[in-house]
Design a protein around this motif. Structure first.
Motif, PDB file in Angstrom:
ATOM      1  N   SER A  95      64.299  13.171 -40.317  1.00 50.63           N
ATOM      2  CA  SER A  95      63.316  12.104 -40.384  1.00 50.63           C
ATOM      3  C   SER A  95      62.057  12.460 -39.616  1.00 50.63           C
ATOM      4  O   SER A  95      60.939  12.138 -40.032  1.00 50.63           O
ATOM      5  CB  SER A  95      63.918  10.797 -39.841  1.00 50.63           C
ATOM      6  OG  SER A  95      62.979   9.745 -39.917  1.00 50.63           O
ATOM      7  N   GLU A  96      62.230  13.148 -38.479  1.00 45.59           N
ATOM      8  CA  GLU A  96      61.079  13.573 -37.691  1.00 45.59           C
ATOM      9  C   GLU A  96      60.179  14.518 -38.474  1.00 45.59           C
ATOM     10  O   GLU A  96      58.981  14.607 -38.229  1.00 45.59           O
ATOM     11  CB  GLU A  96      61.554  14.248 -36.406  1.00 45.59           C
ATOM     12  CG  GLU A  96      62.039  13.270 -35.344  1.00 45.59           C
ATOM     13  CD  GLU A  96      62.335  13.986 -34.041  1.00 45.59           C
ATOM     14  OE1 GLU A  96      62.965  15.068 -34.079  1.00 45.59           O
ATOM     15  OE2 GLU A  96      61.933  13.469 -32.994  1.00 45.59           O
ATOM     16  N   GLN A  97      60.773  15.247 -39.431  1.00 44.69           N
ATOM     17  CA  GLN A  97      60.004  16.158 -40.276  1.00 44.69           C
ATOM     18  C   GLN A  97      59.515  15.484 -41.553  1.00 44.69           C
ATOM     19  O   GLN A  97      58.981  16.142 -42.451  1.00 44.69           O
ATOM     20  CB  GLN A  97      60.872  17.372 -40.633  1.00 44.69           C
ATOM     21  CG  GLN A  97      61.403  18.138 -39.435  1.00 44.69           C
ATOM     22  CD  GLN A  97      60.297  18.665 -38.552  1.00 44.69           C
ATOM     23  OE1 GLN A  97      59.297  19.163 -39.053  1.00 44.69           O
ATOM     24  NE2 GLN A  97      60.458  18.536 -37.247  1.00 44.69           N
ATOM     25  N   GLY A  98      59.686  14.179 -41.651  1.00 38.34           N
ATOM     26  CA  GLY A  98      59.237  13.438 -42.833  1.00 38.34           C
ATOM     27  C   GLY A  98      60.185  13.536 -44.007  1.00 38.34           C
ATOM     28  O   GLY A  98      59.802  13.241 -45.138  1.00 38.34           O
ATOM     29  N   VAL A  99      61.443  13.950 -43.756  1.00 38.69           N
ATOM     30  CA  VAL A  99      62.436  14.097 -44.825  1.00 38.69           C
ATOM     31  C   VAL A  99      63.441  12.953 -44.726  1.00 38.69           C
ATOM     32  O   VAL A  99      64.203  12.874 -43.772  1.00 38.69           O
ATOM     33  CB  VAL A  99      63.171  15.448 -44.734  1.00 38.69           C
ATOM     34  CG1 VAL A  99      64.191  15.578 -45.867  1.00 38.69           C
ATOM     35  CG2 VAL A  99      62.181  16.602 -44.762  1.00 38.69           C
ATOM     36  N   GLU A 100      63.427  12.058 -45.706  1.00 40.01           N
ATOM     37  CA  GLU A 100      64.364  10.938 -45.712  1.00 40.01           C
ATOM     38  C   GLU A 100      65.609  11.318 -46.516  1.00 40.01           C
ATOM     39  O   GLU A 100      65.512  11.915 -47.590  1.00 40.01           O
ATOM     40  CB  GLU A 100      63.711   9.695 -46.325  1.00 40.01           C
ATOM     41  CG  GLU A 100      62.515   9.185 -45.521  1.00 40.01           C
ATOM     42  CD  GLU A 100      62.872   8.843 -44.088  1.00 40.01           C
ATOM     43  OE1 GLU A 100      63.988   8.301 -43.877  1.00 40.01           O
ATOM     44  OE2 GLU A 100      62.068   9.115 -43.183  1.00 40.01           O
ATOM     45  N   THR A 101      66.779  10.991 -45.983  1.00 45.49           N
ATOM     46  CA  THR A 101      68.035  11.340 -46.637  1.00 45.49           C
ATOM     47  C   THR A 101      68.981  10.147 -46.648  1.00 45.49           C
ATOM     48  O   THR A 101      68.765   9.155 -45.954  1.00 45.49           O
ATOM     49  CB  THR A 101      68.734  12.504 -45.896  1.00 45.49           C
ATOM     50  OG1 THR A 101      69.089  12.079 -44.569  1.00 45.49           O
ATOM     51  CG2 THR A 101      67.825  13.729 -45.822  1.00 45.49           C
ATOM     52  N   ARG A 102      70.020  10.277 -47.459  1.00 44.27           N
ATOM     53  CA  ARG A 102      71.092   9.277 -47.468  1.00 44.27           C
ATOM     54  C   ARG A 102      72.420  10.010 -47.583  1.00 44.27           C
ATOM     55  O   ARG A 102      72.484  11.142 -48.070  1.00 44.27           O
ATOM     56  CB  ARG A 102      70.923   8.292 -48.632  1.00 44.27           C
ATOM     57  CG  ARG A 102      70.983   8.925 -50.011  1.00 44.27           C
ATOM     58  CD  ARG A 102      70.920   7.858 -51.106  1.00 44.27           C
ATOM     59  NE  ARG A 102      70.991   8.439 -52.443  1.00 44.27           N
ATOM     60  CZ  ARG A 102      69.939   8.772 -53.172  1.00 44.27           C
ATOM     61  NH1 ARG A 102      68.710   8.585 -52.684  1.00 44.27           N
ATOM     62  NH2 ARG A 102      70.086   9.292 -54.377  1.00 44.27           N
ATOM     63  N   MET A 103      73.489   9.358 -47.111  1.00 39.64           N
ATOM     64  CA  MET A 103      74.803   9.972 -47.128  1.00 39.64           C
ATOM     65  C   MET A 103      75.660   9.357 -48.233  1.00 39.64           C
ATOM     66  O   MET A 103      75.656   8.142 -48.431  1.00 39.64           O
ATOM     67  CB  MET A 103      75.506   9.769 -45.784  1.00 39.64           C
ATOM     68  CG  MET A 103      74.810  10.419 -44.602  1.00 39.64           C
ATOM     69  SD  MET A 103      74.731  12.222 -44.719  1.00 39.64           S
ATOM     70  CE  MET A 103      76.458  12.650 -44.492  1.00 39.64           C
ATOM     71  N   ARG A 104      76.391  10.219 -48.937  1.00 42.64           N
ATOM     72  CA  ARG A 104      77.349   9.759 -49.951  1.00 42.64           C
ATOM     73  C   ARG A 104      78.742  10.209 -49.512  1.00 42.64           C
ATOM     74  O   ARG A 104      78.982  11.395 -49.287  1.00 42.64           O
ATOM     75  CB  ARG A 104      77.012  10.365 -51.313  1.00 42.64           C
ATOM     76  CG  ARG A 104      78.036  10.019 -52.408  1.00 42.64           C
ATOM     77  CD  ARG A 104      77.554  10.490 -53.776  1.00 42.64           C
ATOM     78  NE  ARG A 104      77.386  11.930 -53.848  1.00 42.64           N
ATOM     79  CZ  ARG A 104      78.355  12.798 -54.112  1.00 42.64           C
ATOM     80  NH1 ARG A 104      79.603  12.352 -54.309  1.00 42.64           N
ATOM     81  NH2 ARG A 104      78.103  14.097 -54.187  1.00 42.64           N
ATOM     82  N   THR A 105      79.630   9.247 -49.334  1.00 40.43           N
ATOM     83  CA  THR A 105      80.991   9.573 -48.908  1.00 40.43           C
ATOM     84  C   THR A 105      81.797  10.109 -50.083  1.00 40.43           C
ATOM     85  O   THR A 105      81.894   9.465 -51.127  1.00 40.43           O
ATOM     86  CB  THR A 105      81.684   8.332 -48.331  1.00 40.43           C
ATOM     87  OG1 THR A 105      80.938   7.858 -47.193  1.00 40.43           O
ATOM     88  CG2 THR A 105      83.102   8.672 -47.883  1.00 40.43           C
ATOM     89  N   VAL A 106      82.365  11.297 -49.909  1.00 36.61           N
ATOM     90  CA  VAL A 106      83.184  11.924 -50.942  1.00 36.61           C
ATOM     91  C   VAL A 106      84.633  11.451 -50.809  1.00 36.61           C
ATOM     92  O   VAL A 106      85.282  11.089 -51.782  1.00 36.61           O
ATOM     93  CB  VAL A 106      83.107  13.459 -50.840  1.00 36.61           C
ATOM     94  CG1 VAL A 106      84.043  14.114 -51.861  1.00 36.61           C
ATOM     95  CG2 VAL A 106      81.674  13.932 -51.045  1.00 36.61           C
ATOM     96  N   ARG A 107      85.140  11.442 -49.578  1.00 40.76           N
ATOM     97  CA  ARG A 107      86.509  10.977 -49.361  1.00 40.76           C
ATOM     98  C   ARG A 107      86.750  10.706 -47.883  1.00 40.76           C
ATOM     99  O   ARG A 107      86.095  11.297 -47.017  1.00 40.76           O
ATOM    100  CB  ARG A 107      87.539  11.994 -49.864  1.00 40.76           C
ATOM    101  CG  ARG A 107      87.605  13.283 -49.065  1.00 40.76           C
ATOM    102  CD  ARG A 107      88.539  14.290 -49.680  1.00 40.76           C
ATOM    103  NE  ARG A 107      88.609  15.527 -48.906  1.00 40.76           N
ATOM    104  CZ  ARG A 107      89.617  15.882 -48.130  1.00 40.76           C
ATOM    105  NH1 ARG A 107      90.678  15.078 -48.016  1.00 40.76           N
ATOM    106  NH2 ARG A 107      89.622  17.025 -47.466  1.00 40.76           N
TER     107      ARG A 107
END
Length: 242
Positions: A95-107
């Motif tokens: 986020s500090e680098q301007g990159v927004e992410t999200r997490m997807r739970t596999v299991r």
């Protein structure tokens, strides 16, 4: 005299360690601005130290302007939630680098890992395995993260209820496990067919591979994490001081 000097040094190290643990919790957002910290008695019990040691740790946090302590009322968090340190986690660092992410739970499953338990000297091989994929907002997968946490009573039902607030650190904290120190290794290796499928990459694509084992301040095992990281989006930076 030597004994007195040695005792003073141990107390100093203890309060500095406690201050570091509490500072990480504040900076990571686990303890938010305006929140009242637990009292001295509760903190002393949590870290198995004296109240004087707790007071010294709180003084360090106050000096760093992370908390304000009011006589008769307690200590309150001042930190406003802005990430100060990229080591707080990949979400903050990206986020500090301007990159927004999200997490997807596999299991999330309950499994036995006798080899890891033996290597870490654990009494039980049972662990909860949490496998997640980190994605950019356009859906591109940039990491596959597998965490193994102890299958203690407060964590055994994770496969049914999921993570608290979608966060492993929050889940561990609510179970009484606060990360304090770790060992981490980094290398590069090609993705296996299963890993490539999760990440939607060609089989054999090279990723950074980190392994990290974390313990609490009382040396209780808390988490073993394997992370496969796209080197396009991650890098390792080390600073050495003499």
């Amino acid at each position: 005299m030597r004994g007195a000097v040695a005792m003073m040094r141990r107390i100093s190290l203890k309060h500095e360690r406690i201050a570091r643990v509490l500072a990480r919790e504040i900076k990571s957002g686990v303890v938010r601005r305006g929140t009242q910290l637990p009292g001295e008695v509760e903190l002393a019990k949590r870290f198995s130290v004296s109240r004087n040691t707790v007071r010294a740790a709180l003084a360090v946090l106050a000096e760093d302007e992370l908390i304000a302590t009011h006589t008769g009322k307690g200590s309150y968090v001042l930190f406003d939630g802005r990430p100060l340190d990229g080591r707080l986690g990949w979400t903050h660092a990206l986020s500090e680098q301007g990159v927004e992410t999200r997490m997807r739970t596999v299991r999330i499953e309950l499994e036995e890992d006798a080899a890891l338990a033996a290597r870490l000297g654990l009494s039980s091989p049972e662990m909860v395995v949490i496998e997640r994929v980190r994605q950019l907002t356009d859906g591109t997968a940039i990491s596959l993260e597998r965490s193994r946490v102890p299958a203690i009573e407060s964590l055994r039902d994770l496969p049914e209820r999921g993570l608290d607030n979608g966060s492993i650190s929050v889940t561990l904290n609510r179970a009484g496990l606060y990360l304090d120190h770790c060992e981490q290794r980094l290398r590069g290796r090609p993705l296996t067919p299963v890993e490539a499928g999760h990440l939607a990459r060609p089989h054999g694509t090279w990723f950074l591979h980190t392994t990290r084992t974390s313990w609490t301040a009382t040396d209780t095992f808390a988490e073993h994490a394997d992370e496969l990281l796209d080197p396009t989006h991650y890098e390792l930076s080390l600073t050495y001081r003499s």
